[in-house]
Design a protein around this motif. Structure first.
Motif, PDB file in Angstrom:
ATOM      1  N   THR A 107      -8.016   4.680  -0.166  1.00 30.24           N
ATOM      2  CA  THR A 107      -8.902   4.820  -1.324  1.00 30.24           C
ATOM      3  C   THR A 107      -8.499   3.858  -2.429  1.00 30.24           C
ATOM      4  OG1 THR A 107      -7.536   6.586  -2.283  1.00 30.24           O
ATOM      5  CG2 THR A 107      -9.338   7.249  -0.807  1.00 30.24           C
ATOM      6  N   VAL A 108      -7.295   3.295  -2.312  1.00 32.37           N
ATOM      7  CA  VAL A 108      -6.787   2.326  -3.273  1.00 32.37           C
ATOM      8  C   VAL A 108      -6.695   0.972  -2.589  1.00 32.37           C
ATOM      9  CG1 VAL A 108      -4.862   1.695  -4.766  1.00 32.37           C
ATOM     10  CG2 VAL A 108      -5.479   4.103  -4.482  1.00 32.37           C
ATOM     11  N   GLN A 109      -7.140  -0.083  -3.250  1.00 37.15           N
ATOM     12  CA  GLN A 109      -7.109  -1.421  -2.668  1.00 37.15           C
ATOM     13  C   GLN A 109      -5.672  -1.900  -2.466  1.00 37.15           C
ATOM     14  OE1 GLN A 109      -9.406  -4.288  -4.811  1.00 37.15           O
ATOM     15  NE2 GLN A 109      -8.834  -5.996  -3.495  1.00 37.15           N
ATOM     16  N   PRO A 110      -5.331  -2.366  -1.262  1.00 35.88           N
ATOM     17  CA  PRO A 110      -3.986  -2.923  -1.055  1.00 35.88           C
ATOM     18  C   PRO A 110      -3.768  -4.155  -1.933  1.00 35.88           C
ATOM     19  CG  PRO A 110      -5.095  -2.491   1.037  1.00 35.88           C
ATOM     20  CD  PRO A 110      -6.125  -2.353  -0.029  1.00 35.88           C
ATOM     21  N   LEU A 158       0.853  -1.192   0.000  1.00 40.12           N
ATOM     22  CA  LEU A 158       0.000   0.000   0.000  1.00 40.12           C
ATOM     23  C   LEU A 158       0.887   1.239   0.000  1.00 40.12           C
ATOM     24  CD1 LEU A 158      -2.952   1.114   0.299  1.00 40.12           C
ATOM     25  CD2 LEU A 158      -2.550   1.121   2.769  1.00 40.12           C
ATOM     26  N   GLY A 159       0.690   2.118  -0.975  1.00 41.45           N
ATOM     27  CA  GLY A 159       1.440   3.364  -1.026  1.00 41.45           C
ATOM     28  C   GLY A 159       2.942   3.168  -1.091  1.00 41.45           C
ATOM     29  N   GLY A 160       3.376   2.114  -1.775  1.00 36.64           N
ATOM     30  CA  GLY A 160       4.805   1.857  -1.904  1.00 36.64           C
ATOM     31  C   GLY A 160       5.435   1.204  -0.693  1.00 36.64           C
TER      32      GLY A 160
END
Length: 295
Positions: free
Chosen positions: A184-187, A153-155
């Motif tokens: 807001t973004v799926q892991p 997630l998120g880098g």
């Protein structure tokens, strides 16, 4: 204006469209399809919710016998739960509390029965739920670990433990403040470990030894639910997070306070059982209009 009755309720702000259908003749499978569930849950064009709960007797659910087996006769009621994307869901700890609350408010269950506790059928198996001192208590079954994985997630990579609560979870303990994460973004997860998808919990352990009101640990949780996205709360996710926090401390039992964006839950963990406690509320009731149904 008349139409099918509909309720809106939530458990720690994990919200549901609730369809009273005790005799199974208002919302049969052929009518309550994935497209209609998605329309109901749409927060702009429908009522808006994380999922749909159909309140129906087990005898009217086609797959109840297959998932409940010998327990079918003990489960008068079945929680027919759909995710916001229209898919079936095995189990929902917040939803089943809302479900029992609706049984009470609709006069389908007496207070004495609720205090004693009743078995409710779910696609994750039978679950006993009852009225407690503060809200509702749900016997969620034992937490079952099934391997280690990680969420991306998120880098960043977040190692976690796979836990089944009747549905799959990846509970990731982290020192990164969960409030700072973008969900807001799926892991991304290992599809081989989670072939049917997974709910991902990001967990901060606030205190590993002592929590509020005498509990033995205290955690903060955010969750991305499969088929939904981030929700304000997840009952089964709270159970998985509580198990993971205790397991990381070398314990297999304890009572954990779980803070979620929508409120507070309590989870009692033992080697052979998990009990979730928390509130449930019905927000509104009304009818679906012919105009909307026919659109």
């Amino acid at each position: 204006m008349t139409g099918p009755r509909v309720l809106k309720g939530h458990g720690t702000e994990n919200d549901f469209v609730v369809l009273p259908d005790p005799d199974g003749d208002v919302w049969p499978e052929s009518r309550l399809d994935g497209a209609l569930v998605r329309r109901l849950c749409d927060r702009q064009g429908g009522l808006g919710a994380d999922g749909v709960l159909r309140v129906v007797r087990s005898e009217h659910v086609p797959d109840a016998a297959a998932v409940l087996g010998d327990a079918l006769g003990d489960c008068t009621w079945f929680m027919d739960h759909r995710n916001a994307d229209g898919s079936h869901a095995e189990m929902c700890g917040n939803g089943i509390r809302v479900y029992l609350h609706v049984l009470l408010t609709e006069g389908l269950l007496s207070r004495a029965e609720a205090l004693a506790g009743v078995l409710v059928g779910t696609r994750g198996g039978p679950r006993r739920v009852g009225l407690g001192e503060s809200g509702y208590r749900v016997e969620m079954g034992a937490a079952r670990p099934f391997g280690r994985g990680e969420a991306q997630l998120g880098g960043r990579l977040f190692p976690g433990i796979g836990v089944s609560m009747g549905n799959p979870h990846l509970a990731c303990l982290t020192d990164v403040a969960v409030d700072s994460l973008d969900l807001t973004v799926q892991p991304r997860v290992d599809a081989a470990l989670f072939p049917e998808g997974v709910n991902v919990e990001l967990v901060n352990v606030l205190d590993a030894q002592e929590g509020p009101a005498g509990t033995t640990a205290h955690v903060r949780l955010r969750v991305f639910e499969r088929g939904v996205g981030e929700t304000r709360s997840c009952g089964t996710g709270a159970c998985a997070a509580a198990y993971a926090a205790l397991e990381a401390g070398g314990r297999d039992a304890g009572t954990v306070t779980v803070d979620v964006p929508g409120g507070r839950l309590t989870v009692e963990v033992a080697p052979d059982s998990t009990v979730l406690s928390g509130p449930a509320v019905v927000v509104s009731s009304g009818t679906l209009t012919a105009e909307w149904l026919g659109a």
